[in-house]
Design an enzyme around this catalytic site. Sequence first.
Site, PDB file in Angstrom:
ATOM      1  N   THR A  41       5.911  -6.495   3.179  1.00 22.98           N
ATOM      2  CA  THR A  41       7.310  -6.068   3.052  1.00 22.98           C
ATOM      3  C   THR A  41       7.436  -4.896   2.087  1.00 22.98           C
ATOM      4  OG1 THR A  41       7.504  -7.856   1.440  1.00 22.98           O
ATOM      5  CG2 THR A  41       8.413  -8.272   3.619  1.00 22.98           C
ATOM      6  N   ASP A  42       6.447  -4.710   1.215  1.00 28.73           N
ATOM      7  CA  ASP A  42       6.634  -3.682   0.155  1.00 28.73           C
ATOM      8  C   ASP A  42       6.775  -2.284   0.731  1.00 28.73           C
ATOM      9  OD1 ASP A  42       3.849  -3.490   0.687  1.00 28.73           O
ATOM     10  OD2 ASP A  42       3.270  -3.459  -1.443  1.00 28.73           O
ATOM     11  N   GLY A 130      -8.721  -9.987  -2.464  1.00 29.44           N
ATOM     12  CA  GLY A 130      -7.279  -9.807  -2.272  1.00 29.44           C
ATOM     13  C   GLY A 130      -6.458 -10.215  -3.474  1.00 29.44           C
ATOM     14  N   LEU A 131      -7.077 -10.205  -4.662  1.00 31.17           N
ATOM     15  CA  LEU A 131      -6.348 -10.573  -5.885  1.00 31.17           C
ATOM     16  C   LEU A 131      -6.046  -9.338  -6.738  1.00 31.17           C
ATOM     17  CD1 LEU A 131      -8.202 -13.894  -6.811  1.00 31.17           C
ATOM     18  CD2 LEU A 131      -6.041 -13.620  -5.571  1.00 31.17           C
ATOM     19  N   SER A 132      -6.129  -8.168  -6.125  1.00 33.60           N
ATOM     20  CA  SER A 132      -5.764  -6.902  -6.778  1.00 33.60           C
ATOM     21  C   SER A 132      -6.682  -6.510  -7.921  1.00 33.60           C
ATOM     22  CB  SER A 132      -4.305  -6.929  -7.276  1.00 33.60           C
ATOM     23  OG  SER A 132      -3.445  -6.868  -6.198  1.00 33.60           O
ATOM     24  N   GLU A 166      -4.310   5.256  -6.307  1.00 35.10           N
ATOM     25  CA  GLU A 166      -4.941   4.504  -5.210  1.00 35.10           C
ATOM     26  C   GLU A 166      -4.656   5.158  -3.853  1.00 35.10           C
ATOM     27  OE1 GLU A 166      -5.156   0.461  -5.834  1.00 35.10           O
ATOM     28  OE2 GLU A 166      -5.637  -0.061  -3.760  1.00 35.10           O
ATOM     29  N   ASP A 178       1.248  -4.374  -5.819  1.00 37.67           N
ATOM     30  CA  ASP A 178       0.154  -4.821  -6.679  1.00 37.67           C
ATOM     31  C   ASP A 178       0.274  -4.245  -8.088  1.00 37.67           C
ATOM     32  OD1 ASP A 178      -0.639  -5.988  -4.346  1.00 37.67           O
ATOM     33  OD2 ASP A 178      -2.251  -4.567  -3.937  1.00 37.67           O
TER      34      ASP A 178
HETATM   35  C1  GLA Z   1      -2.034  -5.288  -0.108  1.00 42.02           C
HETATM   36  C2  GLA Z   1      -1.336  -4.014  -0.578  1.00 42.02           C
HETATM   37  C3  GLA Z   1       0.102  -4.298  -0.997  1.00 42.02           C
HETATM   38  C4  GLA Z   1       0.852  -5.092   0.060  1.00 42.02           C
HETATM   39  C5  GLA Z   1       0.017  -6.284   0.523  1.00 42.02           C
HETATM   40  C6  GLA Z   1       0.657  -7.004   1.669  1.00 42.02           C
HETATM   41  O1  GLA Z   1      -2.207  -6.148  -1.185  1.00 42.02           O
HETATM   42  O2  GLA Z   1      -2.035  -3.445  -1.660  1.00 42.02           O
HETATM   43  O3  GLA Z   1       0.757  -3.090  -1.298  1.00 42.02           O
HETATM   44  O4  GLA Z   1       1.221  -4.276   1.126  1.00 42.02           O
HETATM   45  O5  GLA Z   1      -1.290  -5.904   0.916  1.00 42.02           O
HETATM   46  O6  GLA Z   1       1.812  -7.645   1.265  1.00 42.02           O
END
Ligand code: GLA
Length: 389
Positions: A41-42, A130-132, A166, A178
Amino acid sequence: MSHPIGDVAERAAAGFTAQYGGRAAGRWAAPGRVNLIGEHTDYNDGFVLPFALPLRTVAAADRQDGERWTVWSELSDETITFGPDDVAEPGRVTGWGAYVAGVVWALREAGHLVPGARLAIASDVPLGSGLSSSAALESAVLAALLDLGGLELPAERQPRLAQRAENVYVGAPTGIMDQSAVIRCRGGHALFLDCRDESVEHIPFDLDAAGLAVLVIDSRAPHRHADGEYAARRRSCEAGAKALGVAALRDVTVDQLDAALAGLDDEETRRRVRHVVTEDQRVLDTVALLRAGRVRDIGPLLTASHVSMRDDFEITVPEIDTAVEAALAAGALGARMTGGGFGGCVLALVDTDRADAVAAAVTTAYAEQGFTTPNTLTVLPSPGATRLD
Ligand code: GLA
């Protein structure tokens, strides 16, 4: 989730001393994140509700003369050095160093006089889960460089700058969630972020008081084509918005959804649009329940979000769906994939005294399918990026 032995901040300080001699001028920490709800959604100008993890990346750093940046990371036990030519334009530094060089590039591009620096990086945030981990690295480096150079950049403007590093320097077309989570989250709260104007509200998310825990399950599924698929989802959403004549899918409400879908002739675009529009509403509904102190009741929204990602947005994989189904069958109140998709982590909302049983059930289901044993961890909403000393 395994990581090197010892406290991450101590490892960064020890790494600094071992690489450069002496003590660092300071240490800056930035956490990983999970997204409670609001996926993809971002970049549609919509709503997200992430919270920061107790797992952190720490940069121990000091200044060095001239425009020179030297970075050691414990993850590869490698030191890289770059100078003005490398940050003159995007892409010249590659690998993990690109996230660091990207921050220097983005700061310079925004007109800041970035001090030369030596940095030592240690991290408990697992890579590729997927934890940034990338946003944590960018944000720890950004915080260090801002302080070392006495540069002024208000916290609410830092996520855009790290995102530019990024998007443009590294070349990953991610949204604003993120970096916003990593920089702006508060302990004990989830971050309700409106990705259109970047306004935030810190929503109390007191799991302990509710007798609940969030179990994070690292699916360990290989990220299959994640980058290309992410970009493809973005394009579908943009095509959907264009066909509907709105600036972004955020501008379609659930009440308008049926009419909007009827106006689209491509079935795939219809599914993508339906996910985003309903997901925005699920974020709003989750926030309303949390504001009312009804933490337990958000479970069905989490699960509905997963179903939408699986069936409409088509970004889950068998490992992820197995983890969600096993967690729910073992009594989780709700479970969903978190993050961009095609691998990464699942989060499950569980009664605290059921956390171990749910984790065990997921592990058993994985073994039955012949998948790599998943890593599990219970987490509490933790603070965003900060200077340690
Ligand atoms: C990744 C991206 C975010 C977001 C998510 C999905 O984490 O870095 O910006 O789009 O996917 O919600």
